[in-house]
Design a protein around this motif. Structure first.
Motif, PDB file in Angstrom:
ATOM      1  N   TRP A  38       0.831  -1.203   0.000  1.00 14.47           N
ATOM      2  CA  TRP A  38       0.000   0.000   0.000  1.00 14.47           C
ATOM      3  C   TRP A  38       0.868   1.256   0.000  1.00 14.47           C
ATOM      4  O   TRP A  38       0.706   2.142  -0.838  1.00 14.47           O
ATOM      5  N   ASN A  39       1.782   1.409   0.979  1.00 14.94           N
ATOM      6  CA  ASN A  39       2.768   2.494   1.010  1.00 14.94           C
ATOM      7  C   ASN A  39       2.143   3.870   0.786  1.00 14.94           C
ATOM      8  O   ASN A  39       2.546   4.636  -0.100  1.00 14.94           O
ATOM      9  N   ALA A  40       1.185   4.226   1.620  1.00 10.33           N
ATOM     10  CA  ALA A  40       0.473   5.504   1.517  1.00 10.33           C
ATOM     11  C   ALA A  40      -0.238   5.738   2.841  1.00 10.33           C
ATOM     12  O   ALA A  40      -0.286   4.848   3.695  1.00 10.33           O
ATOM     13  N   PRO A  41      -0.800   6.931   3.049  1.00  5.72           N
ATOM     14  CA  PRO A  41      -1.608   7.128   4.253  1.00  5.72           C
ATOM     15  C   PRO A  41      -2.700   6.069   4.345  1.00  5.72           C
ATOM     16  O   PRO A  41      -3.391   5.791   3.366  1.00  5.72           O
ATOM     17  N   VAL A  42      -2.838   5.472   5.524  1.00 10.14           N
ATOM     18  CA  VAL A  42      -3.795   4.376   5.703  1.00 10.14           C
ATOM     19  C   VAL A  42      -5.144   4.935   6.141  1.00 10.14           C
ATOM     20  O   VAL A  42      -5.236   5.672   7.128  1.00 10.14           O
ATOM     21  N   PRO A  43      -6.209   4.620   5.417  1.00 11.79           N
ATOM     22  CA  PRO A  43      -7.527   5.178   5.743  1.00 11.79           C
ATOM     23  C   PRO A  43      -8.151   4.540   6.977  1.00 11.79           C
ATOM     24  O   PRO A  43      -7.715   3.496   7.462  1.00 11.79           O
ATOM     25  N   ALA A  44      -9.190   5.182   7.458  1.00  8.03           N
ATOM     26  CA  ALA A  44      -9.971   4.646   8.578  1.00  8.03           C
ATOM     27  C   ALA A  44     -10.619   3.329   8.168  1.00  8.03           C
ATOM     28  O   ALA A  44     -10.756   3.011   6.990  1.00  8.03           O
ATOM     29  N   LEU A  45     -11.013   2.573   9.180  1.00  8.60           N
ATOM     30  CA  LEU A  45     -11.666   1.286   8.947  1.00  8.60           C
ATOM     31  C   LEU A  45     -12.871   1.169   9.864  1.00  8.60           C
ATOM     32  O   LEU A  45     -12.756   1.374  11.073  1.00  8.60           O
ATOM     33  N   GLY A  46     -14.029   0.831   9.292  1.00  4.72           N
ATOM     34  CA  GLY A  46     -15.159   0.509  10.145  1.00  4.72           C
ATOM     35  C   GLY A  46     -16.469   1.121   9.713  1.00  4.72           C
ATOM     36  O   GLY A  46     -16.696   1.422   8.540  1.00  4.72           O
ATOM     37  N   ASP A  47     -17.320   1.328  10.699  1.00  6.08           N
ATOM     38  CA  ASP A  47     -18.703   1.728  10.522  1.00  6.08           C
ATOM     39  C   ASP A  47     -18.822   3.254  10.627  1.00  6.08           C
ATOM     40  O   ASP A  47     -18.548   3.821  11.688  1.00  6.08           O
ATOM     41  N   PRO A  48     -19.243   3.953   9.577  1.00  6.45           N
ATOM     42  CA  PRO A  48     -19.359   5.410   9.664  1.00  6.45           C
ATOM     43  C   PRO A  48     -20.447   5.874  10.626  1.00  6.45           C
ATOM     44  O   PRO A  48     -20.465   7.045  11.008  1.00  6.45           O
ATOM     45  N   ASP A  49     -21.332   4.968  11.037  1.00  9.58           N
ATOM     46  CA  ASP A  49     -22.347   5.288  12.045  1.00  9.58           C
ATOM     47  C   ASP A  49     -21.972   4.727  13.416  1.00  9.58           C
ATOM     48  O   ASP A  49     -22.841   4.500  14.268  1.00  9.58           O
ATOM     49  N   ALA A  50     -20.695   4.530  13.642  1.00 14.14           N
ATOM     50  CA  ALA A  50     -20.212   3.876  14.861  1.00 14.14           C
ATOM     51  C   ALA A  50     -20.564   4.665  16.117  1.00 14.14           C
ATOM     52  O   ALA A  50     -20.555   5.900  16.125  1.00 14.14           O
ATOM     53  N   TRP A  51     -20.832   3.922  17.188  1.00 15.88           N
ATOM     54  CA  TRP A  51     -20.984   4.546  18.498  1.00 15.88           C
ATOM     55  C   TRP A  51     -19.654   4.564  19.246  1.00 15.88           C
ATOM     56  O   TRP A  51     -19.483   5.322  20.206  1.00 15.88           O
TER      57      TRP A  51
END
Length: 224
Positions: A38-51
């Motif tokens: 990948w060798n780049a900024p690593v994006p977020a992972l998961g549920d955009p409606d997370a609690w």
């Protein structure tokens, strides 16, 4: 190799983010040495409606920097994702790849630093430089009222973003910090292979963090 898309695409840095010269230089070295990573900024992972928001430190060289997904492919991922599955915060099977069946439900992982730092140690300036991306992601999570910080650097960034004061919010495993707007931060030791191997963090200790988060959620929802 398949890489996981970000659940918060408008908050991510560019693929060739130039803000931190030291991290950008290391990124170019990694691209030359491992062009299929990948060798780049690593994006977020998961549920955009997370609690629940989980704040990590930075990508690991052979983990997220290789796979493009937080905590995926190195020694910390199995403990984290096994714990999330056991507490109903993830489903599917973690296999150390960005294209496995693992999916987070009710939780999201964001990092204090988006790019691989040398020796897994970002400088304070690099943490500050990357903080606007973390701030944008926290703002994009209005349902997240509880956060877990994995390690002291993540704790420091989270406290500042959530409106707390560091002298009053000291890092300790299972420490709780109640912010002025009602959000709550829980500290945890980082699930690094070193912390696991030395016994500083056990599966039981780690699970207790997420059990406490669930209990606090119930209280905030008026069910406790």
């Amino acid at each position: 190799m398949t890489f996981a898309p970000s659940p918060l695409p408008d908050t991510e840095p560019p693929h060739d983010c130039p803000r931190c010269k030291r991290l950008a230089a290391l990124r170019e070295e990694m691209r030359a040495e491992h062009p299929d990573w990948w060798n780049a900024p690593v994006p977020a992972l998961g549920d955009p409606d997370a609690w629940l928001g989980i704040v990590g430190l930075a990508p690991g060289k052979h983990g997220a920097n290789r796979t493009g997904r937080p905590f995926t492919g190195d020694g910390s991922g199995k403990m984290l994702f096994d714990t999330l599955v056991s507490h109903g915060l993830a489903e599917g099977r973690y296999e150390g790849r960005a294209d496995d069946t693992l999916r987070l439900t009710g939780a999201i992982i964001v990092n204090a630093v988006k790019c691989l730092p040398p020796a897994n140690r970002p400088t304070p300036e690099e943490v500050r430089t990357c903080r606007p991306f973390l701030e944008a992601q926290v703002v994009a999570l209005p349902r997240a009222r509880i956060f877990v910080a994995l390690g002291q650097v993540a704790h420091q960034s989270a406290v500042k973003l959530l409106g707390g004061k560091l002298p009053k919010c000291r890092f300790a495993h299972l420490a709780e910090h109640h912010m002025p707007d009602g959000r709550i931060l829980i500290d945890s030791y980082h699930p690094s292979r070193y912390n696991q191997n030395t016994g500083r963090l056990t599966a039981e200790m780690f699970g207790a963090v997420f059990a406490r988060a669930a209990a606090l959620r119930s209280t905030l929802d008026g069910n406790g």
